[in-house]
Design a protein around this motif. Structure first.
Motif, PDB file in Angstrom:
ATOM      1  N   ALA A  13       0.824  -1.213   0.000  1.00 50.44           N
ATOM      2  CA  ALA A  13       0.000   0.000   0.000  1.00 50.44           C
ATOM      3  C   ALA A  13       0.856   1.259   0.000  1.00 50.44           C
ATOM      4  O   ALA A  13       0.423   2.308  -0.496  1.00 50.44           O
ATOM      5  CB  ALA A  13      -0.929  -0.012   1.209  1.00 50.44           C
ATOM      6  N   ARG A  14       2.081   1.157   0.562  1.00 50.84           N
ATOM      7  CA  ARG A  14       2.990   2.313   0.583  1.00 50.84           C
ATOM      8  C   ARG A  14       3.789   2.425  -0.707  1.00 50.84           C
ATOM      9  O   ARG A  14       4.664   3.289  -0.817  1.00 50.84           O
ATOM     10  CB  ARG A  14       3.945   2.214   1.780  1.00 50.84           C
ATOM     11  N   GLY A  15       3.543   1.540  -1.650  1.00 44.29           N
ATOM     12  CA  GLY A  15       4.238   1.603  -2.932  1.00 44.29           C
ATOM     13  C   GLY A  15       5.498   0.776  -3.010  1.00 44.29           C
ATOM     14  O   GLY A  15       6.260   0.900  -3.979  1.00 44.29           O
ATOM     15  N   VAL A  16       5.750  -0.076  -2.026  1.00 44.25           N
ATOM     16  CA  VAL A  16       6.947  -0.919  -2.029  1.00 44.25           C
ATOM     17  C   VAL A  16       6.756  -2.089  -2.988  1.00 44.25           C
ATOM     18  O   VAL A  16       5.694  -2.724  -3.003  1.00 44.25           O
ATOM     19  CB  VAL A  16       7.247  -1.447  -0.609  1.00 44.25           C
ATOM     20  N   GLN A  17       7.761  -2.363  -3.792  1.00 47.95           N
ATOM     21  CA  GLN A  17       7.741  -3.530  -4.675  1.00 47.95           C
ATOM     22  C   GLN A  17       8.313  -4.719  -3.925  1.00 47.95           C
ATOM     23  O   GLN A  17       9.412  -4.650  -3.368  1.00 47.95           O
ATOM     24  CB  GLN A  17       8.580  -3.280  -5.933  1.00 47.95           C
ATOM     25  N   LEU A  18       7.558  -5.824  -3.875  1.00 47.26           N
ATOM     26  CA  LEU A  18       8.007  -7.029  -3.184  1.00 47.26           C
ATOM     27  C   LEU A  18       8.585  -8.019  -4.183  1.00 47.26           C
ATOM     28  O   LEU A  18       8.008  -8.240  -5.262  1.00 47.26           O
ATOM     29  CB  LEU A  18       6.851  -7.687  -2.431  1.00 47.26           C
ATOM     30  N   HIS A  19       9.704  -8.631  -3.813  1.00 46.71           N
ATOM     31  CA  HIS A  19      10.359  -9.645  -4.635  1.00 46.71           C
ATOM     32  C   HIS A  19      10.598 -10.889  -3.786  1.00 46.71           C
ATOM     33  O   HIS A  19      11.064 -10.778  -2.639  1.00 46.71           O
ATOM     34  CB  HIS A  19      11.713  -9.150  -5.153  1.00 46.71           C
TER      35      HIS A  19
END
Length: 352
Positions: free
Chosen positions: A89-95
């Motif tokens: 939701a905060r705009g972090v891209q998860l890998h």
């Protein structure tokens, strides 16, 4: 994907989250606090959070079993689920880079379930990397088990394509898969795993797998020859793997493990391949050994980081061995001009 300019990369590994919560370090309980404090909202900065393998315990499960296990893990760790949702939701891209304990994430259906759980409104915010994550000139991250014969799963890319093939258990996993069986039966499973690994190694060096590697090179935006050389850098050989397997079994029975306090030999070879093809990176990051470590690679400008483990099976000599409430991670900042800074860090829940 933003290829690194003006970004922050946070990398952790080997949480080994399972359907139980009996690990004394409680990684599932600690992770939400880390994410809240170290991955805050940062307007104007692109943030990437990378799990460098063995995030989950999915070893040896079928496709349907993997889907059910993934659901059960997040049911057991709801705070972790909420914290990861908040990151998205905060705009972090998860890998999520696949390790030997969660290689089942390479199956498209399992990767899709993970994305649906963590980012139902925008599944593209969750990316699974069956083999490695490559960011030009910045970093390359892989779990590291493909350079360890006892845990090597050569055909992982085949799994990412059709969801079923390529997941034969490697020798050490075959031994541990059925702990209630007799030693003779388990030894037979190891022998079968060795034969399967030998056959897989031959296929990895054939033209059919070359096509998968070519597709992977396009996805990674990495030189095709470099990708082929990286895929064939390490190899399973029964003649050398069986004695190593026996040694590991003896050490495990006595409560010991193989020691090591320096970058693995494969790290320098990986950096060398990238440099030879004009694809060098500032940082090469792996995990798997549970030994947190940062070091220079001899003859290379690339620095090596091992992100250690958040589980209780700590094998390094760092502060996380002395204080089990210290958790390792890697931090890489990329400036607007492309320069990088950072390194191995340690986080404590009670620190200011």
């Amino acid at each position: 994907m933003n290829l690194g300019r003006g970004t922050r990369w946070l990398l952790v590994s080997d949480l080994h989250l399972d359907v139980t919560d009996d690990d004394p370090r409680n990684p599932g309980r600690v992770l939400p606090g880390f994410l809240h404090r170290e991955v805050p909202a940062a307007p104007g900065m692109q943030q990437h959070l990378v799990f460098v393998g063995d995030t989950f315990e999915l070893t040896g499960l079928s496709e349907n079993e993997s889907l059910a296990r993934l659901d059960s893990i997040f049911e057991r760790h709801p705070a972790t689920l909420r914290a990861l949702e908040a990151c998205v939701a905060r705009g972090v891209q998860l890998h999520f880079v696949c390790g030997n304990h969660d290689v089942e994430l390479a199956r498209p259906s399992v990767a899709a379930r993970l994305a649906a759980l963590l980012a139902p409104d925008d599944p593209t915010r969750v990316r699974v990397h069956p083999w490695l994550l490559y960011v030009p000139s910045v970093l390359m991250a892989e779990h590291g088990h493909l350079h360890h014969a006892l845990h090597r799963i050569p055909e992982v890319l085949r799994t990412a394509v059709n969801g079923t093939d390529g997941l034969d258990l490697p020798p050490l996993a075959a031994w541990h898969a059925h702990p209630t069986r007799s030693r003779l039966s388990r030894a037979g499973a190891v022998a079968q795993a060795c034969l399967a690994s030998e056959r897989a190694e031959r296929r990895v060096r054939g033209p059919a797998y070359d096509e998968l590697l070519q597709t992977e090179s396009q996805r990674l935006a990495l030189n095709g020859t470099a990708v082929r050389e990286l895929a064939r850098l390490s190899r399973f050989r029964t003649v050398s793997a069986l004695p190593l397997t026996a040694t590991r079994m003896v050490l495990a029975a006595t409560g010991r493990n193989i020691s090591g306090g320096q970058a693995p030999a494969a790290a320098a070879r990986v950096a060398g391949i990238l440099e030879a093809h004009g694809s060098e990176v500032a940082w090469y990051i792996s995990a798997h050994t549970h030994r947190a470590l940062e070091s220079r690679l001899e003859g290379s400008p690339t620095r090596y980081i091992n992100t250690g483990t958040w589980s209780s099976d700590v094998r390094g000599q760092g502060p996380d061995q002395l204080d089990r409430q210290v958790f390792p991670y890697a931090l890489i900042d990329v400036a607007d001009d492309g320069g990088t800074s950072g390194g191995l860090r340690y986080w404590h829940p009670d620190a200011g």
